[in-house]
Design a protein around this motif. Sequence first.
Motif, PDB file in Angstrom:
ATOM      1  N   PRO A   1       0.828  -1.159  -0.108  1.00  0.00           N
ATOM      2  CA  PRO A   1       0.160  -0.108  -0.019  1.00  0.00           C
ATOM      3  C   PRO A   1       0.658   1.270   0.060  1.00  0.00           C
ATOM      4  O   PRO A   1       0.312   2.246  -0.712  1.00  0.00           O
ATOM      5  CB  PRO A   1      -0.581  -0.105   1.314  1.00  0.00           C
ATOM      6  N   ARG A   2       1.928   1.305   0.732  1.00  0.00           N
ATOM      7  CA  ARG A   2       2.660   2.551   0.650  1.00  0.00           C
ATOM      8  C   ARG A   2       3.442   2.600  -0.573  1.00  0.00           C
ATOM      9  O   ARG A   2       3.406   3.756  -1.072  1.00  0.00           O
ATOM     10  CB  ARG A   2       4.103   2.356   1.722  1.00  0.00           C
TER      11      ARG A   2
ATOM     12  N   GLY B   1      -2.789  18.765  -2.091  1.00  0.00           N
ATOM     13  CA  GLY B   1      -3.468  17.397  -2.360  1.00  0.00           C
ATOM     14  C   GLY B   1      -3.077  16.438  -1.311  1.00  0.00           C
ATOM     15  O   GLY B   1      -2.071  16.562  -0.825  1.00  0.00           O
ATOM     16  N   ASN B   2      -3.727  15.694  -1.113  1.00  0.00           N
ATOM     17  CA  ASN B   2      -3.526  14.449  -0.148  1.00  0.00           C
ATOM     18  C   ASN B   2      -4.091  13.254  -0.537  1.00  0.00           C
ATOM     19  O   ASN B   2      -5.333  13.301  -1.206  1.00  0.00           O
ATOM     20  CB  ASN B   2      -4.020  14.882   1.238  1.00  0.00           C
ATOM     21  N   LEU B   3      -3.715  11.896  -0.506  1.00  0.00           N
ATOM     22  CA  LEU B   3      -4.215  10.875  -0.597  1.00  0.00           C
ATOM     23  C   LEU B   3      -4.296   9.925   0.494  1.00  0.00           C
ATOM     24  O   LEU B   3      -3.344   9.809   1.390  1.00  0.00           O
ATOM     25  CB  LEU B   3      -3.188   9.844  -1.708  1.00  0.00           C
ATOM     26  N   SER B   4      -4.963   8.710   0.293  1.00  0.00           N
ATOM     27  CA  SER B   4      -4.934   7.948   1.274  1.00  0.00           C
ATOM     28  C   SER B   4      -5.414   6.479   0.895  1.00  0.00           C
ATOM     29  O   SER B   4      -6.210   6.351  -0.062  1.00  0.00           O
ATOM     30  CB  SER B   4      -5.995   8.117   2.742  1.00  0.00           C
ATOM     31  N   VAL B   5      -5.179   5.483   1.758  1.00  0.00           N
ATOM     32  CA  VAL B   5      -5.551   4.020   1.479  1.00  0.00           C
ATOM     33  C   VAL B   5      -5.933   3.605   2.771  1.00  0.00           C
ATOM     34  O   VAL B   5      -5.312   3.702   3.805  1.00  0.00           O
ATOM     35  CB  VAL B   5      -4.694   3.072   0.948  1.00  0.00           C
ATOM     36  N   ARG B   6      -7.098   2.601   2.915  1.00  0.00           N
ATOM     37  CA  ARG B   6      -7.427   2.050   4.113  1.00  0.00           C
ATOM     38  C   ARG B   6      -7.360   0.594   4.043  1.00  0.00           C
ATOM     39  O   ARG B   6      -7.533  -0.093   3.018  1.00  0.00           O
ATOM     40  CB  ARG B   6      -9.207   2.096   4.232  1.00  0.00           C
ATOM     41  N   THR B   7      -6.770   0.064   4.923  1.00  0.00           N
ATOM     42  CA  THR B   7      -6.646  -1.614   4.938  1.00  0.00           C
ATOM     43  C   THR B   7      -7.141  -1.892   6.728  1.00  0.00           C
ATOM     44  O   THR B   7      -6.420  -1.495   7.610  1.00  0.00           O
ATOM     45  CB  THR B   7      -5.050  -1.843   5.144  1.00  0.00           C
ATOM     46  N   GLY B   8      -8.154  -2.615   6.700  1.00  0.00           N
ATOM     47  CA  GLY B   8      -8.965  -3.017   7.684  1.00  0.00           C
ATOM     48  C   GLY B   8      -9.383  -1.558   8.426  1.00  0.00           C
ATOM     49  O   GLY B   8     -10.017  -0.879   7.920  1.00  0.00           O
ATOM     50  N   ASP B   9      -8.820  -1.456   9.776  1.00  0.00           N
ATOM     51  CA  ASP B   9      -9.239  -0.302  10.672  1.00  0.00           C
ATOM     52  C   ASP B   9      -8.136   0.618  10.571  1.00  0.00           C
ATOM     53  O   ASP B   9      -8.041   1.511  11.461  1.00  0.00           O
ATOM     54  CB  ASP B   9      -9.828  -0.810  11.916  1.00  0.00           C
TER      55      ASP B   9
ATOM     56  N   VAL C   1      -5.793   3.507   8.359  1.00  0.00           N
ATOM     57  CA  VAL C   1      -5.579   4.386   7.148  1.00  0.00           C
ATOM     58  C   VAL C   1      -4.261   4.888   6.858  1.00  0.00           C
ATOM     59  O   VAL C   1      -3.590   5.519   8.017  1.00  0.00           O
ATOM     60  CB  VAL C   1      -6.607   5.400   7.397  1.00  0.00           C
ATOM     61  N   LEU C   2      -3.845   4.656   5.732  1.00  0.00           N
ATOM     62  CA  LEU C   2      -2.302   5.244   5.390  1.00  0.00           C
ATOM     63  C   LEU C   2      -2.488   6.507   4.793  1.00  0.00           C
ATOM     64  O   LEU C   2      -3.149   6.535   3.433  1.00  0.00           O
ATOM     65  CB  LEU C   2      -1.689   4.118   4.604  1.00  0.00           C
ATOM     66  N   ILE C   3      -2.187   7.611   5.110  1.00  0.00           N
ATOM     67  CA  ILE C   3      -2.361   8.850   4.639  1.00  0.00           C
ATOM     68  C   ILE C   3      -1.057   9.622   4.265  1.00  0.00           C
ATOM     69  O   ILE C   3       0.009   9.635   5.127  1.00  0.00           O
ATOM     70  CB  ILE C   3      -3.296   9.875   5.301  1.00  0.00           C
ATOM     71  N   THR C   4      -1.037  10.628   3.169  1.00  0.00           N
ATOM     72  CA  THR C   4       0.213  11.486   2.988  1.00  0.00           C
ATOM     73  C   THR C   4       0.198  12.514   4.200  1.00  0.00           C
ATOM     74  O   THR C   4      -0.805  12.950   4.707  1.00  0.00           O
ATOM     75  CB  THR C   4       0.018  12.001   1.651  1.00  0.00           C
ATOM     76  N   PRO C   5       1.491  12.823   4.586  1.00  0.00           N
ATOM     77  CA  PRO C   5       1.694  13.855   5.721  1.00  0.00           C
ATOM     78  C   PRO C   5       1.243  15.250   5.354  1.00  0.00           C
ATOM     79  O   PRO C   5       1.402  15.625   4.140  1.00  0.00           O
ATOM     80  CB  PRO C   5       2.963  13.493   6.073  1.00  0.00           C
ATOM     81  N   THR C   6       1.518  16.050   6.180  1.00  0.00           N
ATOM     82  CA  THR C   6       1.219  17.424   5.952  1.00  0.00           C
ATOM     83  C   THR C   6       2.417  18.021   5.205  1.00  0.00           C
ATOM     84  O   THR C   6       3.353  17.696   5.408  1.00  0.00           O
ATOM     85  CB  THR C   6       0.846  18.305   7.403  1.00  0.00           C
ATOM     86  N   GLY C   7       1.881  18.856   4.317  1.00  0.00           N
ATOM     87  CA  GLY C   7       3.072  19.732   3.474  1.00  0.00           C
ATOM     88  C   GLY C   7       3.713  18.705   2.295  1.00  0.00           C
ATOM     89  O   GLY C   7       4.644  19.255   1.722  1.00  0.00           O
ATOM     90  N   ALA C   8       3.250  17.642   2.417  1.00  0.00           N
ATOM     91  CA  ALA C   8       3.874  16.704   1.424  1.00  0.00           C
ATOM     92  C   ALA C   8       3.520  17.000  -0.090  1.00  0.00           C
ATOM     93  O   ALA C   8       2.271  17.432  -0.451  1.00  0.00           O
ATOM     94  CB  ALA C   8       3.740  15.303   1.570  1.00  0.00           C
TER      95      ALA C   8
ATOM     96  N   LEU D   1      -3.150   6.369  10.512  1.00  0.00           N
ATOM     97  CA  LEU D   1      -4.433   6.866  11.574  1.00  0.00           C
ATOM     98  C   LEU D   1      -5.318   5.640  11.717  1.00  0.00           C
ATOM     99  O   LEU D   1      -5.400   4.657  10.910  1.00  0.00           O
ATOM    100  CB  LEU D   1      -5.152   7.942  10.868  1.00  0.00           C
ATOM    101  N   ASP D   2      -6.051   5.550  12.828  1.00  0.00           N
ATOM    102  CA  ASP D   2      -7.446   4.884  12.719  1.00  0.00           C
ATOM    103  C   ASP D   2      -8.548   5.601  12.286  1.00  0.00           C
ATOM    104  O   ASP D   2      -8.358   6.725  11.568  1.00  0.00           O
ATOM    105  CB  ASP D   2      -7.602   4.564  14.297  1.00  0.00           C
ATOM    106  N   LEU D   3      -9.550   4.623  11.967  1.00  0.00           N
ATOM    107  CA  LEU D   3     -10.715   5.352  11.336  1.00  0.00           C
ATOM    108  C   LEU D   3     -11.226   6.652  12.059  1.00  0.00           C
ATOM    109  O   LEU D   3     -12.306   7.019  11.267  1.00  0.00           O
ATOM    110  CB  LEU D   3     -11.774   4.166  10.923  1.00  0.00           C
ATOM    111  N   ASP D   4     -11.171   6.702  13.248  1.00  0.00           N
ATOM    112  CA  ASP D   4     -11.429   8.179  13.756  1.00  0.00           C
ATOM    113  C   ASP D   4     -10.456   9.458  13.664  1.00  0.00           C
ATOM    114  O   ASP D   4     -10.734  10.198  14.313  1.00  0.00           O
ATOM    115  CB  ASP D   4     -11.723   7.968  15.290  1.00  0.00           C
TER     116      ASP D   4
END
Length: 212
Positions: free
Chosen positions: A4-5, A26-34, A36-43, A56-59
């Motif tokens: 996923p990375r 812009g920012n991107l993420s993918v979810r695997t189970g509970d 979330v893999l997301i791009t960091p701030t300022g990327a 992150l978790d789903l919350d």
Amino acid sequence: MSTPRQDLVAAGTRLAGLGLSPGASGNLSVRTGDRVLITPTGAELGALDPGALTVLDLDGGHLEGPRPSKEFPLHTAFYRRHPDTTAVVHLHSRSATAVSCRPAWSERSAVPPLTPYFVMRVGQTPLVPYAAPGDAVQAAVIEAMPLAFRAVLLANHGPVTSGRDLAAAVDAAIELEEVCTLLLLLPEGERRLLAPPEIAELTARYGSDWDL
């Protein structure tokens, strides 16, 4: 087989290469189970490091990695809204952002059914009222909207698309930008929109969302 990375980095490279992610937007993420893999701030999406992404978790709880994009509430809202959603793309692409600064075509979609590929790959795309970037209330509004959709335009801000996989979310972002470009090129009133039977055929065949 890619991870996923690696997939997230490749998607960022593709979108940046198409000119859809100016600067560090812009920012991107993918979810695997509970998780979330997301791009960091300022990327910058064209220069992502697979080892420097945020988990992150789903919350929206920060589990590991650098500080996440401030837009993370948008992503987690889409994941909580549709359990089968595994990817979210938020861009500041030029044409879609321009359309987000105009009145919506209808209450259910900012963009009219101009092309079959928009209906197939994106579906109805409501205009969400303006809020400052990262506003959790705006994300809550998106999560609670009763309308069926997989994409939105954030007023005066830009597009957010989602998909059952990262490829679908990316393709939807590209298609939304393309139909917005066409919309801006066509004079008001000098355009043919898809008719309801044509839309119904496409949504039945491709499983996209459009309320007739």
